[in-house]
Design a protein around this motif. Structure first.
Motif, PDB file in Angstrom:
ATOM      1  N   LEU A 111       0.824  -1.210   0.000  1.00 49.43           N
ATOM      2  CA  LEU A 111       0.000   0.000   0.000  1.00 49.43           C
ATOM      3  C   LEU A 111       0.858   1.260   0.000  1.00 49.43           C
ATOM      4  CD1 LEU A 111      -2.754   1.466   0.299  1.00 49.43           C
ATOM      5  CD2 LEU A 111      -2.447   1.226   2.784  1.00 49.43           C
ATOM      6  N   MET A 112       0.519   2.204  -0.868  1.00 50.55           N
ATOM      7  CA  MET A 112       1.102   3.541  -0.817  1.00 50.55           C
ATOM      8  C   MET A 112      -0.018   4.493  -0.405  1.00 50.55           C
ATOM      9  SD  MET A 112       3.055   5.814  -3.738  1.00 50.55           S
ATOM     10  CE  MET A 112       4.558   4.838  -3.710  1.00 50.55           C
ATOM     11  N   VAL A 113       0.301   5.411   0.498  1.00 54.37           N
ATOM     12  CA  VAL A 113      -0.673   6.364   1.022  1.00 54.37           C
ATOM     13  C   VAL A 113      -0.167   7.779   0.767  1.00 54.37           C
ATOM     14  CG1 VAL A 113      -1.795   7.233   3.126  1.00 54.37           C
ATOM     15  CG2 VAL A 113      -1.469   4.768   2.818  1.00 54.37           C
ATOM     16  N   GLY A 114      -1.035   8.637   0.264  1.00 48.47           N
ATOM     17  CA  GLY A 114      -0.736  10.055   0.104  1.00 48.47           C
ATOM     18  C   GLY A 114      -1.733  10.870   0.913  1.00 48.47           C
ATOM     19  N   LEU A 115      -1.245  11.752   1.762  1.00 45.23           N
ATOM     20  CA  LEU A 115      -2.112  12.553   2.639  1.00 45.23           C
ATOM     21  C   LEU A 115      -1.840  14.039   2.413  1.00 45.23           C
ATOM     22  CD1 LEU A 115      -1.559  10.496   5.920  1.00 45.23           C
ATOM     23  CD2 LEU A 115      -3.516  10.360   4.372  1.00 45.23           C
ATOM     24  N   GLU A 116      -2.852  14.752   1.951  1.00 42.96           N
ATOM     25  CA  GLU A 116      -2.738  16.199   1.744  1.00 42.96           C
ATOM     26  C   GLU A 116      -3.726  16.890   2.677  1.00 42.96           C
ATOM     27  OE1 GLU A 116      -2.741  17.538  -2.368  1.00 42.96           O
ATOM     28  OE2 GLU A 116      -2.449  15.450  -2.982  1.00 42.96           O
ATOM     29  N   ASP A 117      -3.218  17.798   3.493  1.00 41.31           N
ATOM     30  CA  ASP A 117      -4.103  18.521   4.404  1.00 41.31           C
ATOM     31  C   ASP A 117      -4.174  19.994   4.022  1.00 41.31           C
ATOM     32  OD1 ASP A 117      -1.542  19.240   5.247  1.00 41.31           O
ATOM     33  OD2 ASP A 117      -1.936  18.898   7.372  1.00 41.31           O
ATOM     34  N   ASN A 118      -5.061  20.701   4.701  1.00 40.01           N
ATOM     35  CA  ASN A 118      -5.276  22.135   4.472  1.00 40.01           C
ATOM     36  C   ASN A 118      -5.623  22.468   3.021  1.00 40.01           C
ATOM     37  OD1 ASN A 118      -4.840  23.116   7.173  1.00 40.01           O
ATOM     38  ND2 ASN A 118      -2.677  22.649   6.882  1.00 40.01           N
ATOM     39  N   CYS A 119      -6.366  21.593   2.363  1.00 41.77           N
ATOM     40  CA  CYS A 119      -6.792  21.832   0.985  1.00 41.77           C
ATOM     41  C   CYS A 119      -8.045  22.703   0.969  1.00 41.77           C
ATOM     42  CB  CYS A 119      -7.106  20.507   0.284  1.00 41.77           C
ATOM     43  SG  CYS A 119      -5.665  19.463   0.051  1.00 41.77           S
ATOM     44  N   ASP A 120      -8.168  23.511  -0.049  1.00 42.91           N
ATOM     45  CA  ASP A 120      -9.373  24.311  -0.235  1.00 42.91           C
ATOM     46  C   ASP A 120     -10.417  23.438  -0.919  1.00 42.91           C
ATOM     47  OD1 ASP A 120      -8.314  26.660   0.854  1.00 42.91           O
ATOM     48  OD2 ASP A 120      -7.400  27.208  -1.048  1.00 42.91           O
ATOM     49  N   LEU A 121     -11.301  22.863  -0.131  1.00 44.32           N
ATOM     50  CA  LEU A 121     -12.369  22.012  -0.654  1.00 44.32           C
ATOM     51  C   LEU A 121     -13.716  22.677  -0.387  1.00 44.32           C
ATOM     52  CD1 LEU A 121     -11.176  18.480   0.590  1.00 44.32           C
ATOM     53  CD2 LEU A 121     -10.999  19.429  -1.722  1.00 44.32           C
ATOM     54  N   TYR A 122     -14.439  22.906  -1.440  1.00 46.02           N
ATOM     55  CA  TYR A 122     -15.782  23.476  -1.345  1.00 46.02           C
ATOM     56  C   TYR A 122     -16.774  22.379  -1.686  1.00 46.02           C
ATOM     57  CZ  TYR A 122     -13.576  28.046  -1.237  1.00 46.02           C
ATOM     58  OH  TYR A 122     -12.808  29.131  -0.881  1.00 46.02           O
ATOM     59  N   PHE A 123     -17.729  22.158  -0.812  1.00 42.22           N
ATOM     60  CA  PHE A 123     -18.759  21.161  -1.061  1.00 42.22           C
ATOM     61  C   PHE A 123     -20.103  21.831  -0.880  1.00 42.22           C
ATOM     62  CE2 PHE A 123     -21.477  17.569   0.310  1.00 42.22           C
ATOM     63  CZ  PHE A 123     -21.400  16.832  -0.863  1.00 42.22           C
ATOM     64  N   GLN A 124     -20.979  21.677  -1.850  1.00 37.73           N
ATOM     65  CA  GLN A 124     -22.286  22.331  -1.855  1.00 37.73           C
ATOM     66  C   GLN A 124     -22.129  23.844  -1.712  1.00 37.73           C
ATOM     67  OE1 GLN A 124     -24.257  20.125   1.298  1.00 37.73           O
ATOM     68  NE2 GLN A 124     -25.045  18.630  -0.190  1.00 37.73           N
ATOM     69  N   GLY A 125     -21.070  24.363  -2.340  1.00 36.91           N
ATOM     70  CA  GLY A 125     -20.843  25.798  -2.378  1.00 36.91           C
ATOM     71  C   GLY A 125     -20.208  26.394  -1.145  1.00 36.91           C
ATOM     72  N   SER A 126     -19.789  25.549  -0.206  1.00 35.77           N
ATOM     73  CA  SER A 126     -19.263  26.082   1.043  1.00 35.77           C
ATOM     74  C   SER A 126     -18.024  25.311   1.500  1.00 35.77           C
ATOM     75  CB  SER A 126     -20.337  25.988   2.132  1.00 35.77           C
ATOM     76  OG  SER A 126     -19.798  26.324   3.393  1.00 35.77           O
ATOM     77  N   ASN A 127     -17.142  26.026   2.169  1.00 34.72           N
ATOM     78  CA  ASN A 127     -16.010  25.368   2.818  1.00 34.72           C
ATOM     79  C   ASN A 127     -16.036  25.619   4.328  1.00 34.72           C
ATOM     80  OD1 ASN A 127     -15.192  28.028   2.968  1.00 34.72           O
ATOM     81  ND2 ASN A 127     -13.123  27.658   2.210  1.00 34.72           N
ATOM     82  N   ALA A 128     -17.210  25.913   4.855  1.00 39.31           N
ATOM     83  CA  ALA A 128     -17.364  26.232   6.273  1.00 39.31           C
ATOM     84  C   ALA A 128     -17.186  25.009   7.176  1.00 39.31           C
ATOM     85  CB  ALA A 128     -18.728  26.863   6.524  1.00 39.31           C
ATOM     86  N   GLU A 129     -17.409  23.811   6.640  1.00 36.18           N
ATOM     87  CA  GLU A 129     -17.255  22.584   7.426  1.00 36.18           C
ATOM     88  C   GLU A 129     -16.168  21.719   6.794  1.00 36.18           C
ATOM     89  OE1 GLU A 129     -20.979  20.554   8.451  1.00 36.18           O
ATOM     90  OE2 GLU A 129     -21.985  22.283   7.564  1.00 36.18           O
ATOM     91  N   PRO A 130     -15.511  20.890   7.603  1.00 38.15           N
ATOM     92  CA  PRO A 130     -14.467  20.014   7.065  1.00 38.15           C
ATOM     93  C   PRO A 130     -15.006  19.097   5.963  1.00 38.15           C
ATOM     94  CG  PRO A 130     -14.406  20.020   9.461  1.00 38.15           C
ATOM     95  CD  PRO A 130     -15.657  20.742   9.052  1.00 38.15           C
ATOM     96  N   ALA A 131     -14.157  18.827   4.977  1.00 39.64           N
ATOM     97  CA  ALA A 131     -14.531  17.949   3.875  1.00 39.64           C
ATOM     98  C   ALA A 131     -13.309  17.127   3.464  1.00 39.64           C
ATOM     99  CB  ALA A 131     -15.040  18.766   2.687  1.00 39.64           C
ATOM    100  N   ALA A 132     -13.578  16.032   2.729  1.00 45.80           N
ATOM    101  CA  ALA A 132     -12.492  15.170   2.249  1.00 45.80           C
ATOM    102  C   ALA A 132     -12.839  14.599   0.888  1.00 45.80           C
ATOM    103  CB  ALA A 132     -12.243  14.033   3.234  1.00 45.80           C
ATOM    104  N   PHE A 133     -11.798  14.432   0.074  1.00 44.52           N
ATOM    105  CA  PHE A 133     -11.898  13.702  -1.186  1.00 44.52           C
ATOM    106  C   PHE A 133     -10.860  12.600  -1.116  1.00 44.52           C
ATOM    107  CE2 PHE A 133     -10.550  12.966  -5.616  1.00 44.52           C
ATOM    108  CZ  PHE A 133     -11.756  12.488  -6.109  1.00 44.52           C
ATOM    109  N   ILE A 134     -11.306  11.364  -1.249  1.00 44.92           N
ATOM    110  CA  ILE A 134     -10.434  10.199  -1.092  1.00 44.92           C
ATOM    111  C   ILE A 134     -10.463   9.383  -2.379  1.00 44.92           C
ATOM    112  CG2 ILE A 134      -9.969   8.128   0.275  1.00 44.92           C
ATOM    113  CD1 ILE A 134     -11.720   9.484   2.518  1.00 44.92           C
ATOM    114  N   GLU A 135      -9.287   9.015  -2.853  1.00 48.36           N
ATOM    115  CA  GLU A 135      -9.178   8.155  -4.029  1.00 48.36           C
ATOM    116  C   GLU A 135      -8.550   6.829  -3.608  1.00 48.36           C
ATOM    117  OE1 GLU A 135      -8.187  10.201  -7.976  1.00 48.36           O
ATOM    118  OE2 GLU A 135      -7.137  11.402  -6.459  1.00 48.36           O
TER     119      GLU A 135
END
Length: 114
Positions: free
Chosen positions: A39-63
């Motif tokens: 297994l190889m793991v890549g972890l990126e934090d502090n990304c600008d993720l907008y979900f449903q037009g907002s970034n007010a709550e934490p969000a994640a995109f996982i591949e």
């Protein structure tokens, strides 16, 4: 030859990254024949993720990329486990997590194709 990469909108400590890496290593065994050994793991934090037009709550995109194939049942189980892990470790609600699965036909390692 699995690869799990995540982008999260929150910051992570070194301890959180280590914990995530360990838990993802355990979770990958949901897919038959897969283990932390490859297994190889890549972890990126502090990304600008907008979900449903907002970034007010934490969000994640996982591949999740897996050499060969997997069943729908395995991906369903993995989805539940990933949501649990990211919820516990980083406080990200399952309703703010997108997960993309990909079956990879060709994978290369150590200078050759598998």
């Amino acid at each position: 030859m699995p690869f799990i990469q995540s982008k999260v909108s929150v910051g992570m400590t070194r301890e959180q990254k280590e914990s995530l890496k360990t838990k993802l290593g355990q979770a990958i065994t949901i897919f038959p024949g897969k283990s932390e050994r490859w297994l190889m793991v890549g972890l990126e934090d502090n990304c600008d993720l907008y979900f449903q037009g907002s970034n007010a709550e934490p969000a994640a995109f996982i591949e999740v990329k897996v050499f060969g194939g997997f069943t729908d049942a395995a991906s369903e189980k993995m989805t539940a486990e990933l949501c649990r892990i990211y919820g516990e470790e980083l406080g990200i609600s399952a309703s703010r997590i997108y997960i993309k699965y990909e079956e990879v036909e060709r994978w290369c390692w150590n200078g050759s194709n598998l």
